[in-house]
Design an enzyme around this catalytic site. Structure first.
Site, PDB file in Angstrom:
ATOM      1  N   HIS A  17      -0.782 -14.794  -7.075  1.00 13.19           N
ATOM      2  CA  HIS A  17      -1.569 -13.660  -6.563  1.00 13.19           C
ATOM      3  C   HIS A  17      -3.059 -13.882  -6.846  1.00 13.19           C
ATOM      4  O   HIS A  17      -3.912 -13.615  -5.994  1.00 13.19           O
ATOM      5  CB  HIS A  17      -1.164 -12.354  -7.261  1.00 13.19           C
ATOM      6  N   LYS A  41      11.715   2.613  -5.703  1.00 10.74           N
ATOM      7  CA  LYS A  41      12.024   1.426  -6.512  1.00 10.74           C
ATOM      8  C   LYS A  41      11.763   1.709  -7.979  1.00 10.74           C
ATOM      9  O   LYS A  41      11.013   2.621  -8.326  1.00 10.74           O
ATOM     10  CB  LYS A  41      11.142   0.254  -6.054  1.00 10.74           C
ATOM     11  N   ARG A  90       3.860 -18.366   1.004  1.00 17.58           N
ATOM     12  CA  ARG A  90       4.202 -19.460   0.082  1.00 17.58           C
ATOM     13  C   ARG A  90       4.966 -20.563   0.791  1.00 17.58           C
ATOM     14  O   ARG A  90       4.752 -21.740   0.551  1.00 17.58           O
ATOM     15  CB  ARG A  90       5.076 -18.932  -1.065  1.00 17.58           C
ATOM     16  N   SER A 128       6.968 -12.876  -8.660  1.00 19.78           N
ATOM     17  CA  SER A 128       7.066 -11.936  -9.784  1.00 19.78           C
ATOM     18  C   SER A 128       8.507 -11.865 -10.290  1.00 19.78           C
ATOM     19  O   SER A 128       8.739 -11.744 -11.499  1.00 19.78           O
ATOM     20  CB  SER A 128       6.600 -10.545  -9.349  1.00 19.78           C
TER      21      SER A 128
END
Ligand code: PNS
Length: 164
Positions: A17, A41, A90, A128
Site C-alpha cells: 500500500h 465486516k 498486484r 493484508s
C-alpha cells in the site's frame, strides 16, 4: 488539478500500500487515502486505529490526507471533490474484481476516472490477509509492514489468533 482518492480497507496497511501511496503522491496534487468503514465486516483494527496508523506512516508526504468513509466510494469521491480513483494491481488475479469495480464506478459517476498502478514487483505477493495469517502463527512480518504496524499487531495478538 488532480485530486485523487486511494480507497481501501488497510487492515493493516502494508509496504505494498505504501508503495502505491508514495507513487500516487508524486502523480496527484492531493491524495486522499479513503479508509473504508464497513459495518458488515469485522476488521482486526477499528477504522479509527487504521486512520491513526496510516497517519503515523505517511507523515513524510505533505499532499496527503487520511479520511474514513462509509457507503459508496463514488459518493465519497464526489463529496471530497476528487476526480481520480487510484487502485493497485498486484497480479492478473486482481484484474477481474478491479475491472468490475471501475466499470461500476464509471457508470455511477462518469466524471471520475479510475487509474491503476501496478504494485512494485517486490510487493506483488503481499496482502493484508497474508500479514494477519503470518502474524497469527507467530511469523516475522517485518518484511511486510512498518514497525508501528508490528507494534499495533502485537497488541491485538489474541484477536489475530481468533481470526484464522
Ligand atoms: O482494500 P480493499 O478491501 O480491496 O478495498 C475495497 C474498496 C474499499 C475499494 C471497495 O470495497 C469499495 O469501494 N467499497 C465501497 C462500496 C462501493 O462503492 N461499492 C461499489 C463499487 S463495486
Amino acid at each position: 488539478m488532480i485530486k485523487a482518492i486511494y480507497p481501501g480497507s488497510f487492515d493493516p496497511v502494508t509496504y505494498g500500500h505504501l508503495d502505491i501511496i508514495k507513487r500516487s503522491c508524486a502523480l496527484a496534487d492531493e491524495l486522499i487515502v479513503g479508509v473504508l468503514n464497513n459495518p458488515a465486516k469485522s476488521p482486526l483494527f477499528s477504522v479509527k486505529e487504521r486512520v491513526n496508523i496510516l497517519e503515523n506512516v505517511t507523515g513524510q508526504w505533505s499532499n496527503i490526507r487520511i479520511v474514513p468513509f462509509e457507503g459508496l466510494l463514488v459518493d465519497f469521491a464526489n463529496k471530497m471533490g476528487a476526480n481520480v480513483i487510484v487502485r493497485g494491481l498486484r497480479a492478473i488475479t486482481d484484474f477481474e474484481y478491479e475491472l468490475t469495480m471501475s466499470q461500476t464506478n464509471h457508470i455511477l459517476s462518469p466524471d471520475i476516472e479510475t487509474i491503476f498502478l501496478t504494485t512494485g514487483l517486490e510487493y506483488s505477493y503481499l496482502s493484508s490477509s497474508t500479514v494477519k495469517e503470518v502474524a497469527a502463527f507467530g511469523g516475522d512480518i517485518s518484511h511486510f509492514v512498518p514497525e508501528v504496524v508490528i507494534k499495533e499487531m502485537d497488541k491485538k495478538r489474541g484477536s489475530i489468533d481468533s481470526i484464522n
